[in-house]
Every structure is written in structure tokens, then in C-alpha cells.
Design a protein around this motif. Structure first.
Motif, PDB file in Angstrom:
ATOM      1  N   LEU A   1       0.857  -1.185   0.000  1.00  0.00           N
ATOM      2  CA  LEU A   1       0.000   0.000   0.000  1.00  0.00           C
ATOM      3  C   LEU A   1       0.895   1.237   0.000  1.00  0.00           C
ATOM      4  O   LEU A   1       1.667   1.446   0.939  1.00  0.00           O
ATOM      5  CB  LEU A   1      -0.913   0.003   1.233  1.00  0.00           C
ATOM      6  CG  LEU A   1      -1.867  -1.186   1.382  1.00  0.00           C
ATOM      7  CD1 LEU A   1      -2.680  -1.043   2.663  1.00  0.00           C
ATOM      8  CD2 LEU A   1      -2.783  -1.292   0.180  1.00  0.00           C
TER       9      LEU A   1
ATOM     10  N   ARG B   1     -10.000  -1.469   1.674  1.00  0.00           N
ATOM     11  CA  ARG B   1      -8.796  -1.630   2.496  1.00  0.00           C
ATOM     12  C   ARG B   1      -8.996  -2.745   3.525  1.00  0.00           C
ATOM     13  O   ARG B   1      -8.102  -3.577   3.738  1.00  0.00           O
ATOM     14  CB  ARG B   1      -8.477  -0.304   3.184  1.00  0.00           C
ATOM     15  CG  ARG B   1      -7.234  -0.347   4.063  1.00  0.00           C
ATOM     16  CD  ARG B   1      -7.096   0.944   4.850  1.00  0.00           C
ATOM     17  NE  ARG B   1      -5.922   0.872   5.697  1.00  0.00           N
ATOM     18  CZ  ARG B   1      -4.720   1.292   5.344  1.00  0.00           C
ATOM     19  NH1 ARG B   1      -4.534   1.837   4.156  1.00  0.00           N
ATOM     20  NH2 ARG B   1      -3.689   1.181   6.162  1.00  0.00           N
TER      21      ARG B   1
ATOM     22  N   GLU C   1       2.790  -1.346   4.224  1.00  0.00           N
ATOM     23  CA  GLU C   1       2.276  -0.008   3.968  1.00  0.00           C
ATOM     24  C   GLU C   1       3.421   1.001   3.966  1.00  0.00           C
ATOM     25  O   GLU C   1       4.221   1.036   4.893  1.00  0.00           O
ATOM     26  CB  GLU C   1       1.232   0.381   5.007  1.00  0.00           C
ATOM     27  CG  GLU C   1       0.517   1.677   4.683  1.00  0.00           C
ATOM     28  CD  GLU C   1      -0.815   1.811   5.394  1.00  0.00           C
ATOM     29  OE1 GLU C   1      -1.522   2.812   5.163  1.00  0.00           O
ATOM     30  OE2 GLU C   1      -1.173   0.888   6.174  1.00  0.00           O
TER      31      GLU C   1
ATOM     32  N   ALA D   1      -2.809   3.560  -1.926  1.00  0.00           N
ATOM     33  CA  ALA D   1      -3.645   3.514  -0.728  1.00  0.00           C
ATOM     34  C   ALA D   1      -4.588   4.702  -0.637  1.00  0.00           C
ATOM     35  O   ALA D   1      -5.662   4.600  -0.034  1.00  0.00           O
ATOM     36  CB  ALA D   1      -2.755   3.458   0.515  1.00  0.00           C
TER      37      ALA D   1
END
Length: 548
Positions: free
Chosen positions: A483, A519, A532, A511
Motif C-alpha cells: 500500500l 482496504r 504499507e 492507498a
């Protein structure tokens, strides 16, 4: 002074005024952009950043060589002496040696400067489609679990086809097909452009010989091309432009044959060139030659060429329509608009880029050649018109080129620039004192090799390396899903680089374009296999924060 010498002096004077005017205007544009912060981290295109940061010394070099040329060209002259210009044909091994050197140099540069990585999404897009072709398909079907989040995973310039549940490049396919062939044969798609560049240099030597140029003039053409910073740097990338340049040279070789085989060769090259990545580079280059063929009543060749071009245009327009890039002809027209002041100022910058990215003498002499319009042959006039038509056409394109080394929209016309420069050089060598013409030419090539090229290498490396390192770091992640908070990064959406066959590797997701529900589904499905990357982390990797 003879009438001929007087005419050449006037052409030199007009060219000097034109180039100095462009340099002065470009300097004013540069100052305006710098005063408004275009050289810093602002929400503007990379084109303006590069122009502000790197063009000032090159504008000065161009202006200096223009003044030196004018001073030499106004020295006492003598009548044109043909014995100064060898009429012997250049041995073809000259071109072969230059081609080998260009290929080797651009291969080394592609890896050393990270340019083979594909900085722009135009370059990535060609490899995206090439991978699809290597699977024997025209598009790639997306797994069902990823279809709801297409906007967050789709790379720039990739078209989503809802009816087929597949995606495909938004560009025309021929260049991607070429990269697919090189990648399939060698496993090294990045060598495509270095090889195309080497072949182009060799064929330029062949074309020069067919045009009747002597040994010295052919050597000028080969060296001027081989020392062009734009030619070398772009040949290290994944852009389609080196293929367009090769197509231009091949088309001219067939064109000067003036027979049916030449017409068939022009038709074949033309059909492929229109579909390389977009039709405009070849269409603009070839238009004046087609008009000349009508004027010269070359009807047998036209009987092959015109139907081929009409059929190819229809087919490639259908391809773009099927890829949802445009909605027929009306959709293609919407890409263009009347120029605003921004587009006019941008074209001033583009004009000086054409001059700054060649060895200084090449740009100066090309303008001199155009200024000698009444003395040009039909072939040189068509070269001039094709170049001018291409340049003027992009006044109607409401955007800068974005990424690119030099002015890539005229790249297909670089052979025209070099051949026009050679024409003026051959004439002026007979009017200038021999020592002056030699010094001017050698000094220009020395500046191109030892000042311009290192400066451009520094420019390209400074821009490409940080981004390539960040992309490599993301793609080297052990996670199945990455992400990326791309919206806070300058050109952050270019980080979304997924392979067409998305099930075969990790998936990079923007993202910032994911809904909360999407998500949550990803976190539930992949758990600890999700990594992430925040905006702050991307900045630590060397990328720039997007200051709005």
C-alpha cells in the motif's frame, strides 16, 4: 562579393538573428519560471523543473557559438571551391564503426544511469504491453478479486476494458511488439533502443551516400548524429522515439530510390511507423514528401502509398478506439486546442531545447540551411517543411512533453536537422576560409562530446536515480500487497507499476484511492503479507513531497 556569396551572408545573418532571438526569449521564459518557483518542489510538471535547473548554461553555449559562427561567416570570402569538399563516397565501415560505438555507449549508459529502468510511464507502458504480447495475447485479464479496485492498481496510460475484464496499453502497439521480440529473443528488452540507435547511425551513412554526399559530408552526418546528447540519452531509455527516428531514416532511403520497390518499402515502413506508439510523428514527417510525390507525378508509387496510408490510419484508429483511448475521430480531436500563452511560452522553451541538445554547430547550421530556402533542393525543402510542420503542430497540444531528454516530440525529425545542417556546412565550407570552418566544426563537436554530454548525463542521472531506487525498494518488498500513499509524492502515481499478469507477483496499490471497505478486505485477505509505505517513508527513500 559575388551574388552567391552575398546571399549566403544574408542567410547567415537571418539565422543568427533568429537563434539569438530564441535564446533571449528562452532566457526570459527561464527567468519567469524561476521567479514563480517552477524550479522547486511545486505542483508543476517535470518539464519546467528540468528547464529551469539545467538549461541556462546550454542557452549561453548556443548563443556563443551562434556569435562565433556569425563572426566567421562575415570574414572575407572566396568563391565556392568544390575541391574543398571531397566527392569520394565515404567507406561504409565508417558508419559501421560509429554504429557499434553508439550501441555500446548507449547500452552502458542505459544501465549506469538507470535510464533503462523506465522513468516515465510512457516507457513503462511499452514494456507492459510487450509482456502481454509475449504471452500471445492482445490484453491481460485481471483476476476477479482485483477488479473492484482497478483505479487504485492501474498504472498510468493503461486502459481498463470493463467488457473484457482486462487491461491493455493505451498506446498503439508496434513499438511494444518490437520490445517483445527483443525481450523474447534475448531476455533483455532494455537493449532494444541501443540497437535501434546503432542501426539508425549506419542507415544514415547509407542515406548520405545515396544522396550523393561526399566523404566529408557523410562523416559530418555520422558524427553530428552520434554526438547529439538528445540522440544518445533517449537511446538509453524505453521511449518509442528511437524507433520513430529509425523509421524516418528507412523511409527516406526507400523514398530516394524513386522506383516501385522504393514505393513498396515506403508503404511497409509507413504502415508500421504510424502504429509505433502514436501516428503523429510519422504523419507529420512524411506529409511534405507525399505532396512532393504528387507534384512530381510519381503516380505509380503513390498508387501503393496512399491506399496503404489510408488503410493503416483506419486500422490504427480502430485499435485506439478498441483500447478505449479515444472515441473515434472526435475523441482524437479533443486532445488538441488553440494555444494559450502557457503553450506559447512552452514552445519557446522547446525551440531552444532543439538547439541545446545537439552539438552547437548542428543547430546553428540547420537554421542557416532553412534561411537558404531559395537555394535548397526539393529534398532539403521537404525536410525543412516536415520539421517546421511538426514543431508548429505541437502548439495545439495543451501540455508540455513532461519527462524527456531534449524535445522528444521532434525526435522523428532529428535526421532532418542533421541533414539540413550538413547541407549548410557543405556550402559554407566553400565560402569560409578553410581554417575557420574546421575550427568551428571541431570546436562544436568537442563541446558536444566533453561539455554538453557530461552535463546531460549528470542531469539524467540526478533525475532518474532517486526515483528508480524508490521503485526498486517497493518492488523488492517481501509483501504480497504494498500500500503506497502516492498522492503526497511528486509524480507519486508513477509508483503504481503492476505487471499485466497481476497474479504472478506482488500488487502495488495506491492507498489514497482505496475505500475503507476495500482496504479492510485486503487486510482481511492478506493479513501480515500487506506492507504499507507512508508518504514520510517514501520521502526518506529519496522522493519529493508534493507541495500543493
Amino acid at each position: 562579393m559575388s551574388k552567391e556569396s552575398a546571399f549566403e551572408a544574408r542567410a547567415a545573418r537571418y539565422a543568427t538573428i533568429a537563434i539569438l532571438t530564441v535564446c533571449a526569449a528562452a532566457g526570459a521564459v527561464l527567468g519567469l519560471l524561476r521567479a514563480n518557483g517552477f524550479g522547486g518542489p511545486v505542483a508543476r510538471g517535470i518539464f519546467y523543473r528540468l528547464f529551469v535547473q539545467y538549461e541556462a548554461p546550454c542557452i549561453a553555449i548556443t548563443a556563443l557559438f551562434t556569435l562565433v559562427f556569425f563572426e566567421f561567416s562575415t570574414r572575407p570570402t572566396s568563391p565556392l571551391r568544390a575541391d574543398r569538399r571531397s566527392s569520394d563516397a565515404a567507406p561504409l565501415w565508417w558508419g559501421m564503426l560509429a554504429a557499434a560505438c553508439v550501441t555500446l555507449l548507449t547500452m552502458i549508459g542505459a544501465r549506469a544511469l538507470n535510464l533503462s529502468f523506465g522513468l516515465s510511464m510512457d516507457e513503462f507502458n511499452a514494456d507492459f504491453q510487450a509482456l502481454i504480447f509475449r504471452k500471445g495475447r492482445l490484453d491481460a485479464v485481471l483476476p476477479s478479486q482485483w477488479q473492484p479496485v482497478v483505479p487504485a492498481i492501474k498504472p498510468m496510460f493503461v486502459s481498463w476494458l470493463p467488457g473484457k475484464k482486462a487491461w491493455v496499453s493505451s498506446y498503439l502497439p508496434v513499438y511494444a511488439g518490437i520490445r517483445a521480440v527483443f525481450g523474447g529473443l534475448t531476455g533483455l528488452a532494455w537493449i532494444t533502443n541501443p540497437i535501434l540507435a546503432g542501426v539508425s547511425v549506419l542507415l544514415l551513412a547509407v542515406l548520405s551516400r545515396r544522396l550523393g554526399h561526399g566523404r566529408d559530408s557523410t562523416a559530418f552526418v555520422v558524427v553530428a548524429t552520434s554526438l547529439s546528447s538528445q540522440f544518445l540519452l533517449t537511446s538509453m531509455t524505453g521511449y518509442a522515439m528511437p524507433a520513430h527516428l529509425l523509421a524516418s531514416v528507412m523511409w527516406m532511403i526507400f523514398y530516394v530510390r524513386r522506383d516501385m520497390r522504393g514505393g513498396l518499402g515506403c508503404a511497409l515502413v509507413g504502415v508500421l511507423a504510424l502504429g509505433l506508439h502514436n501516428p503523429f510523428p510519422h504523419a507529420l514527417f512524411v506529409t511534405p514528401f507525399l505532396i512532393r510525390m504528387c507534384v512530381d507525378r510519381r503516380y505509380r508509387e503513390l498508387a501503393v502509398l496512399l491506399p496503404s496510408y489510408v488503410a493503416a490510419s483506419g486500422f490504427w484508429l480502430w485499435w485506439l478506439d478498441s483500447a478505449r483511448t479515444v472515441d473515434g475521430i472526435n475523441g482524437a480531436v479533443t486532445f488538441f486546442s488553440m494555444p494559450s500563452m502557457v503553450e506559447i511560452l512552452t514552445q519557446v522553451a522547446n525551440a531552444v531545447l532543439v538547439l541545446n541538445w545537439q552539438a552547437p554547430a548542428v543547430g546553428v547550421l540547420a537554421v542557416v540551411s532553412i534561411a537558404r530556402w531559395n537555394r535548397l533542393g526539393a529534398f532539403e525543402r521537404d525536410l525543412s517543411v516536415g520539421f517546421i510542420l511538426t514543431f508548429v503542430f505541437y502548439f495545439l497540444f495543451p501540455s508540455s512533453q513532461g519527462h524527456g531528454w531534449g524535445y522528444r516530440y521532434i525526435y522523428a525529425c532529428l535526421p532532418s536537422v542533421v541533414l539540413l545542417a550538413q547541407d549548410a556546412w557543405a556550402v559554407l565550407c566553400g565560402h569560409m576560409p578553410l581554417a575557420y570552418s574546421r575550427r568551428f566544426t571541431l570546436a562544436s563537436f568537442a563541446v558536444g562530446a566533453f561539455i554538453q554530454l557530461p552535463w546531460r548525463v549528470y542531469e539524467a542521472s540526478s533525475v532518474a536515480s532517486p526515483f528508480s531506487r524508490a521503485v526498486l525498494a517497493i518492488q523488492s518488498s517481501d509483501a504480497s500487497v504494498v500500500l503506497v500513499h502516492a498522492e503526497g509524492i511528486w509524480y507519486g502515481r508513477d509508483l503504481i507499476r503492476n505487471a499485466p499478469w497481476i497474479s504472478e507477483g506482488r500488487v502495488i496499490v495506491n492507498a489514497d484511492l482505496l475505500s475503507h471497505e476495500a482496504r479492510e478486505r485486503l487486510m482481511e485477505q492478506y493479513g501480515d503479507r500487506v506492507s504499507e509505505w507512508s508518504t514520510d517513508r517514501l520521502v526518506r527513500e529519496g522522493l519529493e513531497r508534493w507541495v500543493r
